[in-house]
Structures are given as structure tokens and as C-alpha cells.
Design an enzyme around this catalytic site. Structure first.
Site, PDB file in Angstrom:
ATOM      1  N   GLU A  15       0.844  -1.090   0.198  1.00 32.51           N
ATOM      2  CA  GLU A  15      -0.009  -0.066   0.013  1.00 32.51           C
ATOM      3  C   GLU A  15       0.960   1.135   0.168  1.00 32.51           C
ATOM      4  OE1 GLU A  15      -3.161   0.849  -0.350  1.00 32.51           O
ATOM      5  OE2 GLU A  15      -3.353  -1.396  -0.902  1.00 32.51           O
ATOM      6  N   CYS A  54     -12.302   2.257 -14.906  1.00 29.02           N
ATOM      7  CA  CYS A  54     -12.548   3.820 -14.760  1.00 29.02           C
ATOM      8  C   CYS A  54     -11.584   4.621 -14.726  1.00 29.02           C
ATOM      9  CB  CYS A  54     -13.594   3.839 -13.535  1.00 29.02           C
ATOM     10  SG  CYS A  54     -14.365   5.564 -13.441  1.00 29.02           S
ATOM     11  N   CYS A 111     -16.221   2.206 -20.237  1.00 26.53           N
ATOM     12  CA  CYS A 111     -17.565   2.135 -19.807  1.00 26.53           C
ATOM     13  C   CYS A 111     -18.172   0.905 -20.215  1.00 26.53           C
ATOM     14  CB  CYS A 111     -18.298   3.388 -20.354  1.00 26.53           C
ATOM     15  SG  CYS A 111     -17.772   4.848 -19.227  1.00 26.53           S
ATOM     16  N   CYS A 143     -17.575  -1.990 -17.774  1.00 32.50           N
ATOM     17  CA  CYS A 143     -17.801  -1.515 -16.608  1.00 32.50           C
ATOM     18  C   CYS A 143     -18.956  -2.321 -15.734  1.00 32.50           C
ATOM     19  CB  CYS A 143     -17.937   0.133 -16.277  1.00 32.50           C
ATOM     20  SG  CYS A 143     -17.954   0.420 -14.665  1.00 32.50           S
ATOM     21  N   CYS A 195     -24.566   4.206 -13.622  1.00 27.45           N
ATOM     22  CA  CYS A 195     -23.412   5.433 -13.406  1.00 27.45           C
ATOM     23  C   CYS A 195     -24.077   6.751 -13.991  1.00 27.45           C
ATOM     24  CB  CYS A 195     -22.227   4.831 -14.187  1.00 27.45           C
ATOM     25  SG  CYS A 195     -21.158   6.265 -14.426  1.00 27.45           S
TER      26      CYS A 195
HETATM   27  S1  SF4 Z   1     -19.518   3.560 -16.355  1.00 29.21           S
HETATM   28 FE1  SF4 Z   1     -19.149   5.167 -14.998  1.00 29.21          FE
HETATM   29  S2  SF4 Z   1     -17.965   4.107 -13.282  1.00 29.21           S
HETATM   30 FE2  SF4 Z   1     -18.131   2.791 -15.077  1.00 29.21          FE
HETATM   31  S3  SF4 Z   1     -16.068   3.111 -16.025  1.00 29.21           S
HETATM   32 FE3  SF4 Z   1     -17.712   4.470 -17.109  1.00 29.21          FE
HETATM   33  S4  SF4 Z   1     -17.666   6.436 -15.830  1.00 29.21           S
HETATM   34 FE4  SF4 Z   1     -16.617   4.962 -14.780  1.00 29.21          FE
END
Ligand code: SF4
Length: 347
Positions: free
Chosen positions: A36, A188, A195, A198, A204
Site C-alpha cells: 500500500e 474507470c 465504460c 464496467c 452510473c
Molecule cells: S460507467 Fe461510470 S463508473 Fe463505469 S467506467 Fe464509465 S464512468 Fe467509470
């Protein structure tokens, strides 16, 4: 209905997350803590070889606490932000005295461990629920909830902590922590978020509102002041370079470095103070620019061949230039090591 944020993220993590990082096997408090600290401001690919070398040399907290500060800094050489290494060493010594904490509050009292790092350690090392909010997580949450106030503002920080808390599940603390960090680092991302890949894209807000590129919002930064300095490249006739240890605190604290003076007019008196005499005129050799958190360094590098004068004591050490370039026996700041390496490569 959309499944909870954590469930979707964990399902994604099981399939796509990083499960083979060296600090995950075994996931001891020492290894997690070390990783970390190394990962602050530094990417995983850069950290892995440093982590492995460090663990090979200092396999546990006792070994680290017993080490000389110079040995710790030498292994940190090139990773930057050296206060991290000094704090790590100090914290190891404290833990040998007082024991290894197992709570977020306990970890946060150690030097160099902030609240998010403390939570990341507790979640990963003890698999206990703890809320993290590092740079990656802030970006994910600011986008997912479309937080459009400047990230640096105290009110935004409070909002982000609350969002992080809401989303952190009661179970699988270690995996969730790794999962949200992985999402920020690999999906992200700061530039070009993916996205389409994601797991939390359905709800989102930034994506729905078409504002992914403009979030998170950052305060416009003032340009950093520029500090002009002169570095002295002092070679003897046998291919060795003179380096001296910096004061323990401040920029490059405790590391070995070429002597630094404010202007070329100070170079001569510095040589005198070091008990060195020049064989020939100074040569303009290089320029080193480096951006620190609060200022920019713009240093001219002037070179001369020198020899010890009389019996004066010198505060530094001589090392073969090749060795400093590739396998420094002392901790060197990364830009200085790069400068030496480029010089060696150019010959
Ligand atoms: S959908 Fe939203 S949370 Fe997911 S990668 Fe895109 S901006 Fe980031």
C-alpha cells in the site's frame, strides 16, 4: 432491479480482477502494508519488482526495523517520494516496540499511513470491513454518482467518504477493496475510461448524463514556482563520481546526490568546503528538470575533474559512475540516477 453496487463489482472482480499480485500471496499485514505504501502515487507494474526485492531483503517487520536507514533507501532508489521509505522504516521500529495494530485507528497512527491506507490494510490483511477512499476510488465514485464539485473541497471529500461507506459491503472486505481499486486502475481510468466493460455502468450517473470526460472536477492549479539550482558533477581521474548525503529531511532527504548549490558563483566555495581541487575549467554538461509536489526544479549540471586537496575531510563518498548508473550502493533520487545513466549511455 439493479443488483447492489458491491455485488456487481465483486462478480466482475472474480472474473476480471487481479488475483496474482505478489502481496496477495500470502496476504500478511506486513506485505499488504508495504504494498500500500509503495502503491501511493505509483502504478502496480512499477511497484512489483521493487516489492519483490524489498521482501527478499526484509522478509518481515523485524528485519526492516533492524536495517540501517541507508539500506532501506537504497532499495527504494528510483521509486520516488522517499519520505515513504523513511516513514516505513520508522513505523517498523515502532511496531517492533508496540506490536502490529489490527484496527484502522491503530494503523492510522503510524507515520506515513493516512486514513484510506489504514483502511486498505485492515480490509486486505484482516478481511475486516473498512472504507477506503484513495485517488482511484474517488474518481470512480465521483463519476458513478456524478459529484461535480471540486475534489479538493472539504465538502466533496465528505460526500465521497459517505458514498464510499454506503457502497462498502459487510462481507468480502479484502476482495471488495482490491476490486474497487482494480476498477479505478483498469476500467474507470483517468483518461479513456472503458465504460463498455464496467460492471456498474447501468446506474452510473456520469455515463447517463454524458459527463464522463468532465468528471471528476479538479480545481485549476496555480503554476508551480521554479527553483533554479546548480548540480556539481565531480569526477576523479578513475571514473568515480562524488556524491554526498542530503540532510535527513526535505527534498531527497537522506539520499545521496551530486552536491547542490544555488548559483555557479557558489561552486568554487563548495569545492573548497569539500576539500577538493579542480584540474580544469567547469564544463556545462546537462540540465535536470524535475517536478516536485510544490515546485519545479530546474538545475544546470556543471562538471569538473577534481582531486582531493591536502588532508581536508570530505563529507561525501566516491563511487564508480557505472555502478551508480546501474546498481547504486546508496539511495539516489530517481532523476539523478537517470541523469547518471544517460551520461554513461552517451559515452
Ligand atoms: S460507467 Fe461510470 S463508473 Fe463505469 S467506467 Fe464509465 S464512468 Fe467509470
Amino acid at each position: 432491479m439493479t443488483a447492489p453496487f458491491a455485488d456487481r463489482l465483486l462478480a466482475w472482480f472474480d472474473q476480471h480482477g487481479r488475483h496474482d499480485l505478489p502481496w496477495q500471496h500470502p496476504r500478511t499485514p506486513y506485505r499488504v502494508w508495504l504494498s500500500e505504501i509503495m502503491l501511493q502515487q505509483t502504478q502496480v507494474v512499477t511497484v512489483i519488482p521493487y516489492f519483490e526485492r524489498f521482501i527478499a531483503r526484509f522478509p518481515d517487520i523485524d528485519a526492516l526495523a533492524a536495517a540501517e536507514a541507508d539500506a532501506v533507501l537504497a532499495l527504494w532508489s528510483g521509486l520516488g517520494y522517499y519520505a515513504r521509505a523513511r516513514n516505513l522504516h520508522a513505523a517498523a521500529r515502532r511496531m517492533v516496540e508496540a506490536g502490529v495494530p489490527d484496527s484502522v485507528e491503530g494503523w492510522a497512527q503510524l507515520p506515513g499511513v493516512g486514513p484510506s491506507t489504514a483502511a486498505a490494510i485492515v480490509a486486505q490483511a484482516f478481511d475486516r470491513r473498512a472504507v477506503i477512499l484513495d485517488g482511484n476510488v474517488k474518481r470512480v465514485l465521483a463519476r458513478h454518482a456524478a459529484v461535480d464539485t471540486p475534489q479538493e473541497a472539504a465538502a466533496t471529500q465528505r460526500t465521497l467518504w459517505a458514498l464510499a461507506d454506503e457502497r462498502t459491503p459487510a462481507a468480502r472486505a479484502a476482495d471488495y477493496t482490491q476490486a474497487i481499486m482494480d476498477l479505478g486502475a483498469t476500467v474507470c481510468r483517468r483518461g479513456m475510461p472503458r465504460c463498455e466493460a464496467c460492471p456498474v455502468s447501468d446506474d452510473c450517473q456520469a455515463r447517463r448524463q454524458g459527463r464522463v470526460a468532465e468528471l471528476p472536477v479538479r480545481r485549476r492549479r496555480k503554476p508551480k514556482p521554479v527553483r533554479q539550482r546548480v548540480l556539481l558533477w565531480l569526477e576523479d581521474g578513475d571514473g568515480s563520481l562524488f556524491v554526498e548525503k542530503r540532510p535527513p529531511s526535505g527534498i531527497w532527504g537522506g539520499l545521496a546526490c551530486l552536491p547542490v548549490v544555488e548559483t555557479t558563483a557558489d561552486a568554487e566555495s563548495r569545492l573548497d568546503a569539500l576539500g577538493l581541487a579542480r584540474d580544469a575549467d567547469w564544463r556545462e554538461q546537462d540540465r535536470l528538470r524535475h517536478v516536485f509536489s510544490h515546485f519545479e526544479l530546474d538545475a544546470r549540471v556543471i562538471a569538473a575533474r577534481v582531486a582531493p586537496r591536502g588532508v581536508a575531510e570530505s563529507a561525501g563518498e566516491w563511487h564508480p559512475i557505472e555502478r551508480l548508473a546501474h546498481d547504486p550502493p546508496v539511495g539516489l533520487p530517481a532523476p539523478v540516477q537517470r541523469l547518471i545513466r544517460e551520461r554513461v549511455a552517451g559515452h
